[in-house]
Structure formats: C-alpha cells, structure tokens
Design a protein around this motif. Structure first.
Motif, PDB file in Angstrom:
ATOM      1  N   ARG A 191     -17.007 -63.471 -12.848  1.00  0.00           N
ATOM      2  CA  ARG A 191     -16.553 -64.702 -12.221  1.00  0.00           C
ATOM      3  C   ARG A 191     -15.053 -64.915 -12.391  1.00  0.00           C
ATOM      4  O   ARG A 191     -14.447 -65.673 -11.654  1.00  0.00           O
ATOM      5  N   ILE A 251     -20.526 -64.176  -0.361  1.00  0.00           N
ATOM      6  CA  ILE A 251     -19.717 -64.735  -1.447  1.00  0.00           C
ATOM      7  C   ILE A 251     -20.592 -64.973  -2.677  1.00  0.00           C
ATOM      8  O   ILE A 251     -20.248 -64.596  -3.809  1.00  0.00           O
ATOM      9  N   HIS A 299     -20.279 -63.176  -6.257  1.00  0.00           N
ATOM     10  CA  HIS A 299     -20.040 -63.938  -7.478  1.00  0.00           C
ATOM     11  C   HIS A 299     -21.173 -63.765  -8.471  1.00  0.00           C
ATOM     12  O   HIS A 299     -20.964 -63.829  -9.682  1.00  0.00           O
ATOM     13  N   ARG A 300     -22.396 -63.576  -7.959  1.00  0.00           N
ATOM     14  CA  ARG A 300     -23.528 -63.391  -8.844  1.00  0.00           C
ATOM     15  C   ARG A 300     -23.435 -62.035  -9.523  1.00  0.00           C
ATOM     16  O   ARG A 300     -23.650 -61.902 -10.720  1.00  0.00           O
TER      17      ARG A 300
END
Lengths: 220, 664
Positions: free
Chosen positions: B549, B540, B544-545
């Motif tokens: 986002r 996750i 997300h990185r």
C-alpha cells in the motif's frame, strides 16, 4: 397640346444647345461670359415657357431666380473678377477647336440617340427637353475638359448646371425647395471658386491650370 | 421569439456598459452575459421542442423588405449551442477576464459578438441575415485586434478582414441569385420559389464558399489559425467553438431549407472539401507547437468532419433517401454540438495555461498536471473527447458519421459511390491523427517535467474559470453516456428538413443508440462507461489488495545520464517527427536538414526543419502578387490633374451612353 407650345419649347431648348456651342467656340473670356449670360437667359425663357405650358406658377419663380442670379448677377460678378485679375484681354489657347466642335456635334447626336428611345412613352414635350438637356450637360463637360483657364472652367460648369435645370423643369416642374437649394449651391460654389481664383493668381501669377500642373511636378 | 429579440437587445445594450471605465465593469458584463446567454439557450431549447416555427416581422432595415425573424427547430438548436458556449465562456471570463490588461478593447465587443451570433440564426431575410453576419465578422475582428501590439496580430486581423469581406460578398451574390429578378429577399419567399438547376447549383457553390470561408473549410481556412489564436483566450473559445458553427448553420439553412433538393454533383464537392479539411487540418495541427494555433487547426479538421456529414446528407437527399439524409445530418449536427463544447473547453484550458504560465509554446511547458490539477482533468477529458474515445461525446458523432457512410450502397450515382468510401478512409485517418495530435498536446504540455521556470511556478486559476471548464467536461461526459437524448432532441430539425426522422432512441432498453436497425449496429455509451468505471475500480482495488500500500517515490531512470536537463525530454516536434516524415514530406514539402560540425569543431550539431504551406504558396501568394502588380499599375491614377480626372469622368459617361445607345 398645342403644336405651338411644343415648337416653342423645342426652339428654346435647341437655343440652349446652340448657346452651349457658342460658348465652346468662344475663346475670349469676356465674350464667353456674355454668352454665358445669354445661355442662362434662354434657360429662363425655357423655364417660363414650361410654367406657361404646364400651368405651374411656381416655375415662374424658378424662371425669375434663374434670370436674376444666373443671367445677370453671376456673369457680371465673373466679369468683375476677370477685369480685376487683368486677364480680360487674354485670348485662350484652345487646341483644335474644330475637332472639339465636331465632338460636340457627336455628343448631341449621341444624347438624342440615347434619350429618344428611352423616353418613347412619355410626353413629347418632356422628351425633347430631356434629350437636349443631356446634350447641354455633355457639352458643358466637354468644355470643362478642353479648357485650361480656371474662369472658363467655371463658366462651363455653370452651363452644365443650366442643362440640369432644363431637364428638371421639363420633367415635372421642380419643387421650389430643390430649386432654391440648387441656386444656393451654385452661389456657394461660385464664391468658393472666386476666392480660389484669386488665391491661385496670387501664387502663380496666372489662372492657367497648367501652372498648377507644373507646380505639382507633373510637367517640367 | 420576442424573448430572443429582447435578449439580443439587452446584449447590445450591455456593450454600452462595457465602455465604462469602472473597475467592476468586467464582472458586470460577463455576469450579465452569463445570465442572458443561459436564458437565450433555454429559449432555444424550448423552440427546438415546441411544435412549430414562430415568426416576427419588424419594420426595420430596408423599407420594402423589413426585418424578418424566425425561430424554428434548426434555429433553436443553434441558439442552444451558441448560448451554451456563450454561457460557459462568460462564466469562465468572470474570472479569466480580470487578467485582461486592456479591458476597454474587449468588454464592449464581447456582448455584441454574442448578440450578432444570436441574430444570425434567427434572421429570416437576406438583408437581416447579412447585416448580422457582417456585424459578427466586424465585432470579432475588433476582438482579434484586442492585443494589437502582439507580433503578428495586425497581419492576422488583416487577413481575417479580407476573408470575412470575401465571405460577405459571396453570400450577398448567393442571396441575390436566390432572390431572383423580383427581389424576394425574405427567406419565406425563397423557400417557395424553385430556381432553375443551373442557378440553384451556382447559388449553392457560392454559399459553400461564403460559409466555408467563415467556417474554415480548406482551402479557405488560412485566416483561422492566424485570427483565432490572436484573440483573447475566451474570445478564441467563442470564435472557434461557436462562430464556425454559425457558418455551418448558414450552409445548412441555405442548402436544405432555402434551396430544394441539391444536385448530386454538389454533394461530391462538399464531401471532397470536407475530407480535405479533416485530413489537412489535423496534419497542420500535428506540426504545430503553439498551443492555440494547434487548437485552431484542429477546428479546421472538425469543421471538415461536420461538412462530411452535411455532404452525406446532401447526397442522400439528392437520391430521395430521407432516412439516410436524416442520419447524416443528425451526425453532422451532433458533431457541431460536440465540437462546440469540446473546443470551447480546450480554448478555455489553453487560456488557463496561458494566464498561469504566460506561454503558448508547448515546448516551454510540461508537468502542468501537478500545478493545475483541475484544469488538467478538464483538459484530459476534452482531449479524449476530441480524439473520439468512448464513452465521451466525440465518439458518438464520428460513429454516427461512419454509420451514414456505411449506408452508401443505397446510392445510385457513381461519383458518390467512389467519393464516399474515400471520405470514410480520410475520416478514419483524421480520427487516428487527431488521437496522436491530442496525445501530443496533453503529453507535452501537462505531463513530463516543466521545461521553463514559468511552467514550474504555474498556479491554478480562480473558481469561476475552473467551474466553467469542469462544467463543460461534465456535459461532454453526460452527452457521451446518454447520446440518445440528443439524437431525439434533433428529431424535430430532421422532420423540418427532410420530413423524416430517426427512430426514437430514449425508449430503447439500456439507453442504447440504434440509428438504423439493431441488426446493423448499436452503441451503448452507458454500458461502456459502466464497464470502464467498474474495471478501473476493480483493477485499482486488486492492485492495492495484492501489492504493497505504501507509495514510494524514486528518481526516474535517467538512461545513465544523471541530472538530465528538462529540455532533453521528448518535445512536441520530436513527437510529431515520424508523422511529419510520412505525410508532410510529400504533402507539404517539409524538409529536414541535419548539420554536423566537422570533427574537432566545437560547434553544436543543428537540425533544421522547414515546413512550407503549399496552400498559401500556390493559391494565395499568386493572388497577392497579382493584386500587388495591379495596384502598382494603377498607382499613377492617384496623382492626376483635375482636368484629367474630369476627362475620365467624361469618357466614362460617354462610353456608358454609347453602350446604352448600341444595346437598344
């Protein structure tokens, strides 16, 4: 035990069986009720003799109850019912009486055959009483099965009950409570049956049970 | 021991409170049931860990038998299960029971049902046992009939009553054989007397039929998918989660405790029925679209798995291999625990769905994960657990069962050597089908788009119900992560039954589970859980990185058909179709007919499926017909004249006397 006490007990019990046979053979209602009285009378004698042999005074009371109720009052009451119903001259039509009598003889043989080995280890007095009492019960049932008239079925039932009384008296001496309750139950049964007899007659003009069968549509 | 009896009495008295028409009766009955069940569960746990059995004899019941009660490790374990399930369901029902419209039909019986369940496991003589057993059947029958106006409920109650009577009758015969001619009806006497092998085998088979009919073993399961769904949902949870376990208890008690070592052939029969139940149960479940019926069929499957474990234990015990027997029975009892937790949770979830939407048909649900988020999480955990996914508890017990199956080379008998691998295959098949079945359940009911207005407007339930479901899910996860604790807790039971136990698991490093030897096999729920948790979190984080986002909502791809109706989604039946074609066509004789209208006709094309039940058609229907014919034949007997009845009495008496005279 004295031989005489044994013989008398046997005689009385045998007399009861004989009376049962007389009832089975008797097709006239009033005569049959007389035999019923005699039946109960012999029973009262048998119970009294048991009281004497077993030295059980409470059995005398039982014998007295039997004498008053079963030998005198019940047959008399039934006689009045029969007369009031106006069927005292009727002759009941029982098919093949001879065969029924033979079947009765077979039943007596059967009950002796069953009871004597089972009770082999008990007191001989009890033994013969129980065997003959079973015969009386079976003969009563046989009579209930073969009769169609409601009054004779009631009489047969009462003789059956006499057989049970004989067995109970012979075994241990019956507790008085049991005896009184049995006497009452017989009385109640008698009352109920008496009422029913009149009700049946009112509706069907007869106490022949075949009328009821026809009413239910079993027999056309 | 006294505490248990006091608890049972208190539950019986609570039934009286349930009869009151007060509005608060519901809360009181379920609240007090929750407290009493928790207390009884703790007593059970204490008995499981305590040194020896406790016995109490009360001058009740039959005068020359009395009422004996005994609390040993096995009874303690089942007391724990019953009351764990009972406490959870009571908590659930504090909230859920408010929606019940006919409370007077449920409230008096609910505490009695709990009391009867408790009474069965502590009974220590045949009379008390059968009394409690019949009380359990009768009270649960009354609960099944709570919604007696719903279609099919009366028939369900009738079939249930017939099967329960059969079970009671057969158990009565079994205990009669065990008691012998001297009438030793106390279990303590039965333990010391060893009947001849023929009698013991017969008693064991009767016990298998009697308890199997209650547990839902194929082919005695027919009442279960009718009766369990018909009851109110929290009662269904108790019946499926707990009552079937009490039947397992009865079989374990008779087979391992009251009888001596079982003959090897009886193990083959138990294994056969267990394997058949596991496979057929889950196949039935796959074909089902009614939520609660699906769960009931899944109960049949799980009972099959438990009986496979029990059969293995019998096989090992017959050949004197105590460690194998201990492993197999540990697996079976572990599964009993797991299934009690999971199935209670699943039925509670089904009840939540039912009261939120009023629908039991999966093909009218869908998309509930948005409307009932917490229920969905609990149900997802339960579905994963029952599909035996690690690190949840369902995996551990099935893995232990396989470990016991792999000990097969130690057995000398050929029948067992052939039967056990077959059971292993059946178990593997059942596990795979279970996964498919519960993917179907969760996927159809909770994912996708709502298929009806009721599903679109569903609302999450009250706090009590959600707390009960989430609590059960947490237990499921915890037991899966620390299975060694439960295996060790079961050790006293094994010592009692076989005089042997598995090696202690809790001191092992990293809380591994090593049933036989480290060189053979080991499982570590904690490591699996940590791995899954870390890898998921890492994934996750990484996503997300790396990616944007911001969440985007876009319409789903509609295959070029805009405004597709919700009923064009995959349905439960279409999900199950491949499996139905592969298995059910030959096994059940399932048929599909496609009717295409001729060109130019505007009628819709139709696909019709027929799914007969061969067990009912071949086994029960002939019986039904036979009994019907006999009843027709004997019917005229009801309309005879008094004199003819007298003739019958007379002839019966004379023929009995004749038989007596001839036999002398």
């Amino acid at each position: 035990m004295h031989a005489i006490s044994f013989d008398v007990a046997k005689l009385l019990a045998g007399g009861l069986v004989l009376a049962s046979f007389l009832m089975i053979y008797q097709v006239r209602l009033l005569a049959m009720l007389n035999v019923l009285g005699g039946h109960a009378f012999i029973l009262a004698l048998a119970i009294a003799w048991q009281a004497h042999v077993q030295d059980a005074p409470e059995l005398y009371i039982t014998a007295a109850i039997t004498l008053i109720f079963k030998a005198a009052l019940l047959p008399e009451a039934l006689r009045r019912i029969v007369i009031r119903l106006g069927i005292h001259r009727e002759i009941e039509n029982v098919t093949s009486l001879g065969a029924v009598m033979l079947a009765g003889v077979g039943l007596v043989a059967l009950s002796l055959e069953v009871m004597l080995p089972v009770t082999a280890r008990t007191d001989p007095l009890t033994r013969i009483d129980i065997a003959l009492a079973l015969s009386v019960v079976l003969l009563g049932l046989l009579m209930m099965v073969t009769r169609r008239n409601a009054v004779s079925q009631v009489a047969a039932f009462l003789s059956l009950e006499n057989g049970i009384d004989l067995a109970a008296a012979g075994a241990e001496g019956m507790p008085l409570v049991v005896e009184i309750s049995i006497a009452f139950s017989v009385l109640v049964a008698f009352l109920v049956v008496g009422v029913f007899l009149f009700r049946i007659r009112e509706r069907f003009d007869t106490v022949d049970m075949r009328a009821l069968d026809a009413f239910r549509g079993d027999r056309k | 021991m006294i505490a248990v009896l006091a608890g049972v009495l208190a539950l019986l008295a609570l039934g009286g409170v349930g009869m009151s028409r007060s509005r608060r009766a519901s809360g009181i009955v379920y609240g007090v049931s929750l407290l009493l069940s928790s207390a009884l569960g703790l007593v059970g746990l204490h008995a499981l860990l305590a040194a020896g059995p406790e016995t109490v004899a009360l001058p009740l019941g039959l005068p020359w038998v009395g009422a004996h009660f005994r609390l040993d490790a096995l009874a303690g374990f089942f007391l724990l299960i019953i009351n764990l399930g009972g406490a959870a369901v009571s908590l659930y029902a504090i909230g859920h029971g408010r929606h019940e419209h006919d409370k007077a039909r449920v409230l008096p019986f609910y505490p009695w049902f709990l009391a009867a369940l408790d009474l069965v496991v502590i009974a220590d003589d045949a009379f008390t046992f059968l009394f409690a057993w019949e009380l359990m059947s009768l009270v649960s029958w009354a609960l099944v009939l709570a919604h007696h106006r719903a279609p099919g409920t009366l028939r369900a109650g009738y079939v249930y009553l017939v099967m329960a009577s059969l079970s009671g009758l057969v158990l009565l015969l079994a205990f009669g054989l065990l008691a012998g001619a001297n009438g030793g009806y106390a279990f303590a006497l039965m333990r010391t007397t060893r009947p001849t092998p023929g009698i013991a085998g017969l008693a064991l088979m009767l016990a298998l039929i009697g308890t199997g009919a209650k547990a839902g073993l194929v082919p005695l399961h027919v009442w279960l998918p009718l009766a369990h769904p018909a009851a109110p949902s929290h009662v269904s949870a108790l019946m499926s989660g707990v009552m079937t376990k009490v039947a397992v208890y009865a079989f374990v008690r008779i087979a391992f405790d009251l009888l001596g070592p079982p003959p090897a052939w009886s193990a083959v029969i138990v294994l056969l029925l267990g394997g058949a139940s596991a496979c057929l149960g889950i196949l039935y479940a796959l074909m089902e679209s009614d939520l609660k019926r699906l769960l009931a069929y899944s109960t049949v499957e799980n009972v099959g798995i438990v009986f496979i474990g029990v059969g293995l234990a019998m096989a090992f015990q017959a050949s004197g291999f105590a460690l194998g027997a201990a492993l197999a029975l540990t697996a079976a009892l572990f599964h009993v625990f797991n299934h009690a937790i999971i199935k209670t949770l699943l039925f509670c979830g089904a009840g939540a769905v039912l009261s939120a939407t009023g629908e039991r048909d999966m093909d009218r649900l869908g998309g509930l994960i948005h409307r009932l988020p917490q229920t969905s999480v609990a149900m997802l955990i339960a579905c994963a657990a029952i599909a035996a996914l690690p690190p949840l508890n369902g995996f551990v017990s099935e893995w232990l069962t396989f470990q016991a199956i792999l000990l097969r080379p130690a057995l000398p008998q050929w029948g067992l050597k052939l039967m056990i691998p077959a059971d292993g295959a059946l178990l593997a098949l059942a596990a795979a089908l279970t996964a498919a079945c519960f993917v179907k359940l969760f996927g159809i009911a909770f994912l996708g788009r709502p298929r009806s207005d009721a599903a679109r407007e569903a609302h999450e339930l009250d706090r009590f119900s959600r707390a009960a479901m989430l609590g059960l899910a947490a237990i499921s996860l915890l037991v899966g992560i620390f299975p060694g604790v439960l295996v060790d807790v079961l050790a006293p039971v094994m010592r009692e039954m076989f005089g042997a136990r598995l090696a202690a698991q809790t001191p092992l490093p990293w809380l591994s589970l090593i049933p036989v030897a480290a060189s053979r096999s080991s499982y570590n729920g904690l490591l699996v859980f940590l791995f899954i948790a870390f890898s998921t979190a890492a994934t996750i984080l990484a996503i997300h990185r790396v990616t944007s986002r911001s969440a985007r909502r876009a319409p789903a791809w509609d295959c070029g058909f805009p405004d597709a109706s919700a009923i064009t989604q995959y349905s439960g039946a279409s999900f199950a179709q491949p499996l139905r074609r592969v298995f059910a066509a030959t096994l059940f004789g399932a048929r599909e007919t496609v009717t295409l209208p001729p060109p130019g006709d505007m009628a819709p094309a139709r696909i019709e499926k027929a799914l007969p039940d061969p067990i009912w058609d071949r086994l029960y229907a002939p019986f039904e017909r036979l009994i019907g014919r006999l009843a027709d034949f004997l019917n005229p007997l009801q309309f005879l004249t008094i004199r003819r009845y007298l003739v019958f009495v007379f002839l019966a008496l004379v023929s009995l006397l004749l038989a007596l005279a001839l036999s002398q």
